[in-house]
Structure formats: structure tokens, C-alpha cells
Design an enzyme around this catalytic site. Sequence first.
Site, mmCIF file in Angstrom:
data_model
loop_
_atom_site.group_PDB
_atom_site.id
_atom_site.type_symbol
_atom_site.label_atom_id
_atom_site.label_comp_id
_atom_site.label_asym_id
_atom_site.label_seq_id
_atom_site.Cartn_x
_atom_site.Cartn_y
_atom_site.Cartn_z
ATOM 1 N N THR A 265 -38.683 8.881 -8.694
ATOM 2 C CA THR A 265 -39.777 9.802 -8.989
ATOM 3 C C THR A 265 -40.054 10.648 -7.751
ATOM 4 O O THR A 265 -40.037 10.156 -6.620
ATOM 5 C CB THR A 265 -41.053 9.057 -9.402
ATOM 6 O OG1 THR A 265 -41.436 8.146 -8.364
ATOM 7 C CG2 THR A 265 -40.844 8.292 -10.707
ATOM 8 N N ASP B 30 -39.934 4.002 -8.207
ATOM 9 C CA ASP B 30 -41.136 4.824 -8.308
ATOM 10 C C ASP B 30 -41.671 5.036 -6.895
ATOM 11 O O ASP B 30 -42.482 4.256 -6.392
ATOM 12 C CB ASP B 30 -42.167 4.119 -9.192
ATOM 13 C CG ASP B 30 -43.313 5.035 -9.577
ATOM 14 O OD1 ASP B 30 -43.326 6.189 -9.124
ATOM 15 O OD2 ASP B 30 -44.196 4.589 -10.328
ATOM 16 N N ALA B 31 -41.167 6.077 -6.251
ATOM 17 C CA ALA B 31 -41.497 6.323 -4.848
ATOM 18 C C ALA B 31 -42.346 7.571 -4.648
ATOM 19 O O ALA B 31 -43.028 7.705 -3.651
ATOM 20 C CB ALA B 31 -40.207 6.449 -4.029
ATOM 21 N N LYS B 32 -42.274 8.508 -5.601
ATOM 22 C CA LYS B 32 -43.054 9.752 -5.571
ATOM 23 C C LYS B 32 -42.932 10.473 -4.230
ATOM 24 O O LYS B 32 -43.901 10.976 -3.680
ATOM 25 C CB LYS B 32 -44.520 9.487 -5.915
ATOM 26 C CG LYS B 32 -44.714 8.907 -7.315
ATOM 27 C CD LYS B 32 -46.192 8.740 -7.654
ATOM 28 C CE LYS B 32 -46.365 8.170 -9.048
ATOM 29 N NZ LYS B 32 -45.950 6.742 -9.143
ATOM 30 N N ARG B 33 -41.707 10.536 -3.718
ATOM 31 C CA ARG B 33 -41.471 11.217 -2.454
ATOM 32 C C ARG B 33 -41.553 12.733 -2.663
ATOM 33 O O ARG B 33 -41.287 13.234 -3.751
ATOM 34 C CB ARG B 33 -40.114 10.832 -1.886
ATOM 35 C CG ARG B 33 -39.949 9.347 -1.569
ATOM 36 C CD ARG B 33 -40.988 8.884 -0.552
ATOM 37 N NE ARG B 33 -40.656 7.584 0.005
ATOM 38 C CZ ARG B 33 -41.325 6.460 -0.227
ATOM 39 N NH1 ARG B 33 -42.383 6.492 -1.028
ATOM 40 N NH2 ARG B 33 -40.976 5.323 0.334
#
Length: 277
Positions: free
Chosen positions: A123, A92-95
Site C-alpha cells: 500500500t 500494509d505500509a502506506k509508504r
Amino acid sequence: MISRKQLIEQIKQKKSFLCVGLDTDIEKIPAFLKEYPDPVFEFNKRIIDATQDLCISYKPNAAFYEARGIKGLQSLIDTWKYLPQDCLNIIDAKRGDIGNTSDMYAKAFFNEDASGMSFDAITVSPYMGQDTVNSYLSYPGKWVILLALTSSAGSKDFQYLETNQGFLYETVIQKANTWAGADRMMFVVGATKSTEFTNIRKFAPDNFLLVPGVGAQGGNLEEVCRYGMTKDCGLIVNASRSIIYASNGKDFAEAAGAEALKIQLQMENELEKAGII
């Protein structure tokens, strides 16, 4: 790597579509673990041992590891290596950045030779468009989980803006599904938005949805299933704090397992009602 077919098989076999979020805060784990060389990894390892028969996915949140610098990165690498191979492992990094930068983010989380890690999925924030996503899709078999409609209070700031194709979150889903099929593309949809699932399924009828917000954030599992479940289940429902912090004593792993079992039994019931198992 976990394919769509393998994911569906795991859901049927374990009678679960639970994802355990490893948002491990060193300030919140039981004090006795501080005696170990790596308290965070020791905590994660015991949580995994207690829950792996009850879930089909794990999702470490990169921020909780990056905040600890080199020590945190090593905890994340060791955690990834310990994750069960039959479970979808999500970072879950939401890059969300331009192509050449996304290339490096993809290398960090998908290229084991370079970084020591090779997660199945990541993510990603869609704000910068297809350039952001291509770097991750260039790795065969890897999943992109694109932010679509979140549980956050700020979701109304942008996600519900009107466009020529409807709300912005609807446009995101429609556009992203031209970049990859349902075997590579998932979407994040918050559990507290459960009544929106019927609308989302108009644009993403076959995609798996990663659904945070059940548990500590108050999402309703039954409603999520009523509006969002497909013939293949199509849901990966995440619970983090309600499971991993079910106890702060020496019984924390047992308490986590008990909490995961409660959710798994609810999921089993929903899968039976839908005729999936």
C-alpha cells in the site's frame, strides 16, 4: 508473485475474496502464547493455518511489527515466509516518499536478497505523485495499492477537495491509471464508503479494490458488492480484528477460522449472485 489471472482463479476456486489482516498486537494475543520464543509469529502461524482455505490474501500491517524493533522485524520476515504461496500477500505500509527513498522502501519489502521479504503488493500514499510509485513498479509483477478513498473520519480533509477533475480522490485514480494498468495497480477504498463505489468504478472499471472496514469497522459487505463488484469480482475485502481477535483463549485459531468462514459464505453468495461462480 500472484498475477491478476491467478488472483481471479483463486477467487473462483475458494469462492472467496477475503483478505485477513494480520494487525497483530502482542498486547492483545492470548497470554499462553507468551511462552513461545516468538509469540507474534506463533499467533500468526495459527491464524494462517485456520484461515488459508477461506481467504485469497493476507495483509500484515507493518506498524505492528516495526513498533517492536528487531524482534518485530523478525516476526514479519518469518510471517512472510509462512504465508501460502497461492495467496496474494500484501504489506500494509502506506509508504509515500521521493524516488531515492522509495527505492529503499521497495527494496525493503520487495527484495528478498536484501531484506528477507518479497511481498506481492504494497500500500502506497499518493500525495507525492508518480515519483513515489515508480520505485515499486520497477519490480516486475509487483502490485501497487494506492490509497484513494479511506474509511477514516479525516478522509474529508483532503480526499473530497474539489479539483479541475473532480474530487481529489477521483484525480488520484485517474492519474494513477496512466502509470500502470489494472494488472499492476489497485486502489484502497473503505467499506464504509460503499455508495461511492459506483462513482469510483467510472474511473477504475477494471482495477481491483482493496476494501478495509468490513467487520469491526462496520462496513456492509452486501453494499460493497452491489456497488463495487465487477465481472472479475474486482474486490479484495479485508477483515482484521473481527477475525484474529475473535477469541483471546486457547481456541483463538478455531474462533478465527469460524469467523472467516462466516464471511466466506457471505462472499460465496455474492459471487453466485453476480454469476462469477
